[in-house]
Design a protein around this motif. Sequence first.
Motif, short mmCIF file in Angstrom:
data_model
loop_
_atom_site.label_atom_id
_atom_site.label_comp_id
_atom_site.label_asym_id
_atom_site.label_seq_id
_atom_site.Cartn_x
_atom_site.Cartn_y
_atom_site.Cartn_z
N SER A 308 0.86 -1.18 0.00
CA SER A 308 0.00 0.00 0.00
C SER A 308 0.89 1.23 0.00
O SER A 308 1.73 1.39 0.88
CB SER A 308 -0.86 -0.04 1.27
OG SER A 308 -1.51 1.19 1.44
N TRP A 309 0.73 2.08 -1.02
CA TRP A 309 1.56 3.30 -1.04
C TRP A 309 0.71 4.55 -1.19
O TRP A 309 -0.44 4.49 -1.64
CB TRP A 309 2.65 3.23 -2.11
CG TRP A 309 2.23 3.07 -3.55
CD1 TRP A 309 2.32 1.92 -4.28
CD2 TRP A 309 1.71 4.08 -4.44
NE1 TRP A 309 1.88 2.15 -5.57
CE2 TRP A 309 1.50 3.47 -5.69
CE3 TRP A 309 1.38 5.43 -4.31
CZ2 TRP A 309 0.99 4.15 -6.80
CZ3 TRP A 309 0.87 6.11 -5.41
CH2 TRP A 309 0.68 5.47 -6.64
N GLN A 310 1.31 5.65 -0.78
CA GLN A 310 0.66 6.95 -0.96
C GLN A 310 1.70 7.92 -1.49
O GLN A 310 2.89 7.82 -1.16
CB GLN A 310 0.10 7.48 0.36
CG GLN A 310 -0.94 6.56 0.96
CD GLN A 310 -1.87 7.24 1.94
OE1 GLN A 310 -1.75 8.42 2.23
NE2 GLN A 310 -2.81 6.47 2.46
N PHE A 311 1.25 8.85 -2.30
CA PHE A 311 2.13 9.89 -2.83
C PHE A 311 1.41 11.23 -2.72
O PHE A 311 0.22 11.34 -3.04
CB PHE A 311 2.48 9.62 -4.30
CG PHE A 311 3.15 10.80 -4.95
CD1 PHE A 311 4.51 11.03 -4.78
CD2 PHE A 311 2.42 11.73 -5.68
CE1 PHE A 311 5.12 12.14 -5.34
CE2 PHE A 311 3.02 12.85 -6.24
CZ PHE A 311 4.37 13.05 -6.07
N TYR A 312 2.15 12.24 -2.29
CA TYR A 312 1.58 13.60 -2.19
C TYR A 312 2.52 14.58 -2.86
O TYR A 312 3.75 14.45 -2.73
CB TYR A 312 1.42 14.02 -0.72
CG TYR A 312 0.41 13.20 0.03
CD1 TYR A 312 -0.92 13.59 0.11
CD2 TYR A 312 0.81 12.02 0.67
CE1 TYR A 312 -1.84 12.83 0.82
CE2 TYR A 312 -0.11 11.25 1.37
CZ TYR A 312 -1.44 11.67 1.44
OH TYR A 312 -2.34 10.92 2.13
N GLY A 313 1.97 15.58 -3.51
CA GLY A 313 2.77 16.68 -4.03
C GLY A 313 3.09 16.55 -5.51
O GLY A 313 2.30 16.04 -6.29
N ASP A 314 4.30 17.01 -5.85
CA ASP A 314 4.73 16.98 -7.26
C ASP A 314 5.95 16.09 -7.40
O ASP A 314 6.87 16.16 -6.58
CB ASP A 314 5.12 18.40 -7.72
CG ASP A 314 3.90 19.29 -7.82
OD1 ASP A 314 2.86 18.79 -8.30
OD2 ASP A 314 3.97 20.46 -7.41
N ASN A 315 5.99 15.31 -8.46
CA ASN A 315 7.17 14.46 -8.69
C ASN A 315 8.08 15.12 -9.71
O ASN A 315 8.22 14.67 -10.83
CB ASN A 315 6.78 13.03 -9.09
CG ASN A 315 5.96 12.97 -10.35
OD1 ASN A 315 5.20 13.88 -10.64
ND2 ASN A 315 6.10 11.90 -11.11
N VAL A 316 8.66 16.24 -9.28
CA VAL A 316 9.59 16.98 -10.15
C VAL A 316 10.90 17.22 -9.39
O VAL A 316 10.92 17.26 -8.18
CB VAL A 316 8.99 18.35 -10.58
CG1 VAL A 316 7.84 18.17 -11.54
CG2 VAL A 316 8.55 19.17 -9.37
N GLY A 317 11.97 17.40 -10.14
CA GLY A 317 13.27 17.73 -9.55
C GLY A 317 14.09 16.48 -9.25
O GLY A 317 13.88 15.42 -9.83
N GLU A 318 15.03 16.64 -8.28
CA GLU A 318 15.90 15.52 -7.91
C GLU A 318 15.16 14.59 -6.95
O GLU A 318 14.21 15.02 -6.29
CB GLU A 318 17.15 16.04 -7.22
CG GLU A 318 18.05 16.82 -8.16
CD GLU A 318 19.24 17.38 -7.41
OE1 GLU A 318 20.30 16.74 -7.47
OE2 GLU A 318 19.08 18.44 -6.78
N THR A 319 15.62 13.35 -6.87
CA THR A 319 14.96 12.41 -5.97
C THR A 319 15.94 11.79 -4.98
O THR A 319 17.13 11.66 -5.27
CB THR A 319 14.28 11.26 -6.74
OG1 THR A 319 15.27 10.58 -7.50
CG2 THR A 319 13.19 11.77 -7.66
N VAL A 320 15.38 11.44 -3.85
CA VAL A 320 16.16 10.75 -2.82
C VAL A 320 15.35 9.54 -2.37
O VAL A 320 14.16 9.67 -2.08
CB VAL A 320 16.38 11.69 -1.61
CG1 VAL A 320 16.71 10.90 -0.36
CG2 VAL A 320 17.50 12.67 -1.90
N PHE A 321 15.98 8.38 -2.37
CA PHE A 321 15.30 7.15 -1.93
C PHE A 321 15.67 6.89 -0.48
O PHE A 321 16.79 7.13 -0.07
CB PHE A 321 15.75 5.98 -2.81
CG PHE A 321 15.08 4.68 -2.48
CD1 PHE A 321 13.85 4.37 -3.06
CD2 PHE A 321 15.66 3.78 -1.61
CE1 PHE A 321 13.21 3.17 -2.75
CE2 PHE A 321 15.03 2.58 -1.29
CZ PHE A 321 13.80 2.28 -1.87
#
Length: 387
Positions: A308-321
């Motif tokens: 089960s996952w949730q995502f909020y906001g914008d998926n732009v720019g750099e990412t960190v795992f």
Amino acid sequence: MAEKAFKYVILGGGVAAGYAAREFANQGVNPGELAIISKESVAPYERPALSKAYLFPKGTARLPGFHVCVGSGGEKLLPEWYTEKGISLIPNTEVVKADLASKTLVSAAGETFKYQILIIATGSTVIRLSDFGVQGADAKNIFYLREIVDADKLVEAIKAKKNGKALVVGGGYIGLELSAALKMNNIDVSMVYPEPWCMPRLFTANLASFYEGYYANKGIKIIKGTVATGFGTNEDMEVMDVKLKDGRVMEADIVVVGVGGRPLTKLFKGQVEEEKGGIKAIFASEQGSSIDEYNYLPYFYSRAFDLSWQFYGDNVGETVFFGDGSPTSTTHKFGSYWIKEGKVVGAFLEGGTPEENKAIAKVARVQPPAQSLDQLATEGLTFACKI
Ligand SMILES: Cc1cc2nc3c(=O)[nH]c(=O)nc-3n(C[C@H](O)[C@H](O)[C@H](O)COP(=O)(O)OP(=O)(O)OC[C@H]3O[C@@H](n4cnc5c(N)ncnc54)[C@H](O)[C@@H]3O)c2cc1C
């Protein structure tokens, strides 16, 4: 045919319509003022259930169990609720003509509906492989999923093709959730998609790597980098196999296609401003004033198997795992932040508790500064919980 007139008409009887009806009732709409006109035969329901518990072999969801607004923990609006509130629910009615200048809608059966204020809630329709002229794409047992009638056909096929083989075309939301649901029904599932990893519009390579590994461990075969180019059929016009662009031919008793959707704006072409295929603006305020600020935080979620996952906001720019992204881990708790111009603008979390999910939602809303990407990676979820 008699003409019906309402102060407010919501065109479409899906998720937005149901939640809007609740808000109309909260705002004290008078009996007889509001109508919901829907092509579907049932009162608004939580559409996401169709690719999840509706297809499960155990703990199966059926109406009236998932009418809106249960998805957000709210009251379940049964058909009687609309009657009690004096809201006219007009089902099985497809509007085929909309004239915004004369404020008139006309149904396929020729009924006319007049309104003072119209709320367009027609949602989206699926993109079909037949739209691209894929050979054999009209064969029986090739399914798309948008409405409850589509889900019912799929349920029948799962019963009819017990222990059979399914090919799922597309590695997005529908592809991932339906592959899981089919597998839970003991169907032998393969997925095919052209991209280098699943859900590429949202998932980073790290996130996708977990889900692909997890699905593989469940026995789902994943074929990437190619597409379905044709379907073979038997004498009853039932699908038998799927030809892939890379030359492979996959046997299939059931094919599920989830290759995206497009907003249903056709009725309003030339009458409203459009942007990126959707209707751009919401006009409409009885007082003649507009809403100062539309406070909207993008939110997506999914559930499949015990994930089960949730995502909020914008998926732009750099990412960190962050967290433990091993497909065999017992915790399945990991996520990602998206950082733009030194601020955290998006957050994804798998396996979060309700509190942790609230924390990542807050991060996306507040957009706190990120000191460094390394620090975010080390702190992981702790960073969100501090905000
Ligand atoms: C199978 C499935 C699973 C999903 N799972 C998730 C998920 O897990 N998480 C997530 O965030 N989102 C999910 N979604 C997306 C979510 O369901 C949509 O964002 C949501 O339904 C949009 O609501 P809506 O009211 O705008 O449109 P819809 O719910 O699609 O409603 C549109 C309504 O308008 C009606 N209509 C259209 N044209 C006409 C016409 N001309 N005349 C009369 N009626 C008309 C349709 O029949 C329908 O009833 C899923 C979608 C599907 C299909």
